[in-house]
Design an enzyme around this catalytic site. Sequence first.
Site, PDB file in Angstrom:
ATOM      1  N   GLU A  85      -0.669   5.595   3.341  1.00  0.00           N
ATOM      2  CA  GLU A  85       0.467   4.655   3.364  1.00  0.00           C
ATOM      3  C   GLU A  85       0.932   4.619   4.815  1.00  0.00           C
ATOM      4  OE1 GLU A  85       0.493   3.867  -0.790  1.00  0.00           O
ATOM      5  OE2 GLU A  85       1.338   2.888   0.952  1.00  0.00           O
ATOM      6  N   CYS A 123       9.584   1.814   6.359  1.00  0.00           N
ATOM      7  CA  CYS A 123       8.286   1.180   6.614  1.00  0.00           C
ATOM      8  C   CYS A 123       8.259  -0.253   6.094  1.00  0.00           C
ATOM      9  CB  CYS A 123       7.180   1.964   5.938  1.00  0.00           C
ATOM     10  SG  CYS A 123       7.395   2.024   4.167  1.00  0.00           S
TER      11      CYS A 123
END
Length: 493
Positions: A261, A295
């Site tokens: 990720e 993010c």
Amino acid sequence: MKQDLAAMKDIKHYINGQYVGSASGKLFENVNPANGKVISKVHEAGREEVDAAVQAAKAALRGPWGKMTLEQRTAILHKVADGINARFDEFLEAECLDTGKPKSLASHIDIPRGAANFKVFADMIKNVPTESFEMPTPDGTGALNYAVRRPKGVIGVISPWNLPLLLMTWKVGPALACGNTVVVKPSEETPTTTALLGEVMKEAGVPDGVYNVVHGFGGDSAGAYLTEHPLVDGFTFTGETGTGEVIMKAAAKGIRDISLELGGKNAGLVFADCDMDKAIEGTMRSAFANCGQVCLGTERVYVERSIFDEFVRRLKEAAEGLKIGPPDDADANMGPLVSLKHREKVLSYYQKAVDDGATVVTGGGVPDMPAELAGGAWVQPTIWTGLADDSAVVTDEIFGPCCHIRPFDTEEEAIELANSLPYGLASAIWSENITRAHRVAGQIEAGIIWVNSWFLRDLRTPFGGSKQSGIGREGGVHSLEFYTEMKNICVKL
Ligand SMILES: NC(=O)c1ccc[n+]([C@@H]2O[C@H](COP(=O)([O-])OP(=O)(O)OC[C@H]3O[C@@H](n4cnc5c(N)ncnc54)[C@H](O)[C@@H]3O)[C@@H](O)[C@H]2O)c1
Ligand SMILES: N/C(=C\C=C\C=O)C(=O)O
């Protein structure tokens, strides 16, 4: 065994059910980003500690944990969730000391999700089917195929500093639900809640060696020692794209599976037919929440030309209305960046924007803070316009409370701009024309798209990035796919 937070002045590794120091005696400082003061000393793991953790995790697979029924294992994970909630204030205090984020944020996002991540996957693994196929055979008696899930083994978990407990348990929850054991290397910036979780695991009845924590840095430190360890069966990593590349290379030796990720430079697309109030509120959160250290955040905002001036004016107003302050300030809705080092990076982009000719709509520097906070990593929420599409400020992930707003004229242009970077993590589309919203969402090259919303999370959905924002998906059955090996058994009848 119970160590209250005060005892966490000396943060040790958690290996095989015990808090242990580093043989080397090497320590590093854990600093409070709100005031620059040292919170605690943290033991830096050498290869010796990482090996001890991996060996403990390996042995635990064959111990009581490996022999437990699904019901026994998932009942313990519910107790882990209950244990976090029972010590909610300690986890909240620890997380906010390490990150500087407002308690109002961590008490609604970080800590509740830290607990939920265990419950959700404990319940999911109990209800996920496998598959079976009957097949004909030449002799007419046929054969039966059925698949069973088995744990992958020892999982190396390497997590980032922006949502420390949430993102670590987003991996540890499903990993343990699937019967694996873990060695966690939390970020050097935010070690405390991962360390504290060891006590909760013990109290919940998680057998020794199932949950292990080693502290340290990345390259030439605990992170690298973990990814180089041959007995680790798979790695799940959340962090920068560049780090993901390094970890992927290390995992290749011994053919270990990886879940990555990674970074993003997410686009918000604001159409003239949007609900402007929703678009402003959502974009303000996605640009400035967690001091822009999410993010999924929006650092590129593309606005249809006819509403561009109004949108810029209103987002400026919203940014200037943010209350910047320390975790205990109940009115604060934006804290500091995670460290002075990260602030240097963010401020270098603030300077680059000016060098590249940006119009600084608001912010662009460091706010005046009271003397007792002057040592903190404070920055102003910042908005730019007028930069070229190839400015580093528009193409690089900054990971701070800032965004660049650019007008567009057509839907096709907006989609092309959104898809113009090698990242593909998330995007937010603001339009009340639902046909358009669905049409545009289907063309954005990202793993996670929100329409008229942002960071609305159903934990059953596939979560992850495309292109250089990641490999694999977490969430729901997608996590189970990564944390188990499917085995097919074919029986001749
Ligand atoms: N896609 C997502 O879900 C997601 C979520 C949160 C953060 N992020 C990304 O994470 C980044 C911010 O977090 P960060 O600064 O902690 O990332 P980072 O890559 O610097 O560090 C992440 C973790 O990796 C470790 N590490 C660093 N180098 C390593 C190496 N060579 N070998 C093994 N481990 C190593 C670090 O110690 C830390 O624990 C941003 O890019 C952000 O976009 C992505
Ligand atoms: N992984 C998740 C959030 C990631 C946030 C990134 O900073 C989640 O909500 O599950």
